[in-house]
Write a protein that holds these residues in place. Structure first.
Motif, short mmCIF file in Angstrom:
data_model
loop_
_atom_site.label_atom_id
_atom_site.label_comp_id
_atom_site.label_asym_id
_atom_site.label_seq_id
_atom_site.Cartn_x
_atom_site.Cartn_y
_atom_site.Cartn_z
N LEU A 110 8.91 51.37 32.07
CA LEU A 110 10.31 51.03 31.84
C LEU A 110 10.95 50.43 33.09
CD1 LEU A 110 11.75 54.01 29.72
CD2 LEU A 110 11.12 51.72 28.95
N HIS A 141 14.07 42.25 33.85
CA HIS A 141 15.40 41.89 33.37
C HIS A 141 16.25 41.30 34.49
CE1 HIS A 141 14.65 43.91 29.57
NE2 HIS A 141 15.85 43.57 29.14
N THR A 193 12.75 42.04 26.76
CA THR A 193 14.01 42.56 26.21
C THR A 193 13.78 43.35 24.94
OG1 THR A 193 14.35 40.48 25.02
CG2 THR A 193 15.33 40.66 27.20
N TYR A 224 12.32 46.92 26.10
CA TYR A 224 13.29 47.66 26.91
C TYR A 224 14.54 48.02 26.13
CZ TYR A 224 16.21 48.87 30.94
OH TYR A 224 17.02 49.52 31.83
N HIS A 239 14.76 55.16 24.41
CA HIS A 239 14.28 55.23 25.80
C HIS A 239 15.20 56.10 26.65
CE1 HIS A 239 11.08 52.57 25.00
NE2 HIS A 239 11.77 51.44 25.00
N LEU A 284 19.37 49.38 27.90
CA LEU A 284 18.28 50.29 27.56
C LEU A 284 18.46 50.86 26.17
CD1 LEU A 284 15.72 51.68 28.70
CD2 LEU A 284 17.19 53.53 29.50
N LEU A 289 9.95 46.82 33.41
CA LEU A 289 10.71 45.99 32.47
C LEU A 289 12.13 45.76 32.96
CD1 LEU A 289 9.60 47.50 29.02
CD2 LEU A 289 8.81 45.38 30.09
N ALA A 290 12.75 46.80 33.54
CA ALA A 290 14.11 46.66 34.05
C ALA A 290 14.15 45.65 35.20
CB ALA A 290 14.64 48.01 34.51
#
Length: 588
Positions: A104, A111, A20, A23, A124, A120, A107-108
């Motif tokens: 990215l 999540h 978190t 991101y 980014h 976001l 990372l999403a």
């Protein structure tokens, strides 16, 4: 009476903080949320996925287009007038952008799997938008400058499709974990059904994709034809200046069986070798004849052409990053090269017992040799002492006046047109030579030469297709390919395909069953005495959203009302330790 005591227990969540924090720049626990993501953040997630898919397509294009990097730089040179390796900045920016967007996206997805709210960071968002717009502008520019190159994507799929299928199958299978978590662990809705339906359609499409593949290398190895001959296209231009004697010698040393050259007729009727319309790129004409550097090369006489240096540009520009590998002797020899005449090249081919393929450029109409250019070429062939049967040339014109020399054409013709023109061979670009066409030509005794072939994967593909010869700028690369990169029988590939599909289906079903484990266990055991809140808590493990906390409080009081007294302990947050009901009351 329920007694409330202030008590908070926090666990370190290093991984969640890392995910978190990078991101969305939410490093603290209180900054995070497990509520549903807003529509705005979902929109940014869709933009992020779109950027990834576009960059994946863009990166794959440049990966397979390495075969034609020389053609790309030449196209840019014809527009700008300056020779530079334009692929370096493109490859560097593509690598950086693809790595950034991929990171990215990972990372999403973390999540989503951890139940964290997507948010976001604004920096980014700017980066994603800039990367997306840059890639779109690159696609538009390539389509304008190099639009014909898109054909290589379809050609490359004939070689890479089986492997891309395995990768796509693994990716879709991995995504089943997220889809199952979204569909199973929430209350049913129409949108969930739509998500599940879309996933199933994509999954089935990937499983059945091999039905559409056309891969020449899926064949019986006993049907494999002999290794295609390699024609040195302008010699070995990656090792020495193109269309020079050093380059042709290098090509023969690297295993080329034939030589290909671009022929231009000088104003006094001497055929010489030059690819470009002008002399600017490959000679020092800007120093010797600065006022004529933009003139057509055919408008110079042979004495003027012979006075130019045709090797120093190679050492200075290093177009293929190979100058450092040259010895001092090689550099000295290259630096003293002059423009090569057709007679010199044909004599070398004759001594090496090889053949020659000539691409003759007809002089402009105002040229004094515009009507006798073919006679000048014939004179050079006769003077070189090479057998006319070993010299093939294009274009396929003035055939009635040129006898004794086999002619080829770069046009894709039907068999009827080939018979009418009396042509026995074709020289085709690889994008025009499909596997079916090649088989049809060969069955009718029409020889096919394919150009340009510089990468092992394309050489292997054409080898499996049965092509007799290829024209290459990199004979030193193709000589290291003694056998097709991959070759398997139809039975072997069918076994791999069906096995991978079955394994993937089993894994997906297992993931859905595992995600729905608590609900299935409750249904199979017939334990219907649980109240609704308890069932939802069991199904929504590790999801401490606001609604779940409310249900947990309801469960506390329902258990208290059912007689769970002061001597029993009820732990609601065994993982995080936020609150617990113990002997003596409820602690938060």
């Amino acid at each position: 009476m329920v007694k409330h005591q202030p008590l908070q227990v926090y666990e370190k969540q290093v991984f969640v903080s890392f995910v978190t924090g990078i991101y969305g720049c939410r490093w603290k626990r209180y900054q995070r949320s497990q509520d549903d993501s807003s529509r705005w953040e979902c929109t940014w997630f869709i933009i992020l996925c779109s950027s990834f898919l576009l960059l994946l397509f863009w990166a794959y294009f440049w990966l397979v287009a390495q075969n034609d990097f020389n053609e790309f730089n030449w196209s840019v040179y014809n527009r700008s007038g300056e020779w530079r390796d334009e692929t370096i900045p493109i490859l560097a920016s593509t690598t950086v952008g693809f790595s950034y967007i991929t990171f990215l996206l990972i990372l999403a997805l973390f999540h989503i799997s951890l139940g964290q709210q997507l948010n976001l960071f604004w920096v980014h968002k700017i980066g994603v938008l800039a990367t997306l717009l840059t890639t779109i502008s690159g696609v538009v520019s390539v389509d304008d400058i190099w639009g014909d190159e898109w054909d290589i994507l379809l050609v490359s799929l004939q070689s890479t499709a089986p492997f891309l299928h395995i990768g796509a199958l693994a990716t879709v299978t991995a995504f089943s974990w997220l889809v199952a978590g979204y569909v199973v662990r929430r209350e049913r809705s129409n949108f969930q059904v739509l998500v599940l339906l879309i996933y199933v359609i994509i999954f089935l499409a990937v499983c059945l994709a091999p039905l559409t593949f056309t891969c020449p290398c899926i064949m019986d190895r006993h049907s494999l034809r002999p290794r295609p001959d390699i024609i040195g296209r302008r010699g070995a231009p990656m090792l020495a200046p193109e269309n020079t004697m050093v380059s042709f010698n290098r090509a023969l040393q690297q295993g080329a069986t034939s030589l290909e050259a671009d022929v231009t007729i000088s104003v006094d009727g001497v055929p010489f070798l030059m690819r470009d319309r002008t002399l600017r790129r490959t000679t020092d004409v800007n120093k010797v004849f600065p006022a004529r550097q933009s003139d057509d090369a055919a408008l110079f006489n042979w004495t003027e052409i012979r006075s130019l240096n045709a090797g120093q540009w190679f050492l200075e520009s290093d177009p293929y990053w190979t100058v450092e590998t040259l010895t001092a002797r090689d550099r000295s020899r290259i630096g003293n090269q002059t423009v090569c005449s057709l007679v010199e090249m044909l004599r070398l081919a004759s001594r090496a017992n090889s053949s020659a393929l000539l691409n003759v450029r007809k002089p402009p109409p105002e040229h004094p040799r515009s009507r006798s250019w073919f006679m000048d070429t014939l004179w050079a062939v006769q003077k070189a002492g090479i057998s006319p049967k070993r010299v093939t040339w294009t274009p396929d014109t003035d055939r009635g006046r040129v006898r004794g020399l086999p002619q080829t054409t770069t046009e894709k013709l039907s068999l009827e047109e080939i018979r009418q023109r009396g042509i026995t061979s074709l020289t085709l670009h690889y994008s025009k030579a499909s596997h079916r066409d090649i088989q049809e030509y060969l069955a009718n005794n029409v020889s096919v030469t394919v150009y340009p072939v510089n990468e092992p994967w394309l050489y292997s593909l054409l080898w499996c297709s049965g092509v007799p010869s290829v024209s290459s700028d990199a004979p030193q690369v193709l000589r290291k390919v003694p056998y097709p990169i991959w070759l398997m029988s139809q039975y072997a590939y069918g076994f791999i395909w069906i096995s991978s599909d079955l394994v993937s289906i089993a894994i997906v079903i297992g993931i859905f069953c595992f995600q729905n484990y608590h609900m299935i266990r409750w249904r199979m055991s017939g334990m219907q005495t649980y109240n609704p809140e308890q069932i939802m808590l069991s199904a929504m493990v590790r999801r401490s959203s606001r609604d779940v906390n409310i249900m947990k409080e309801k469960l506390i009081f329902s258990e208290l009302n059912n007689g769970l007294g002061s001597s029993e302990e009820l732990s609601l947050y065994p993982e995080n330790g936020y609150a617990r009901y113990s002997h003596g009351g409820l602690s938060h």
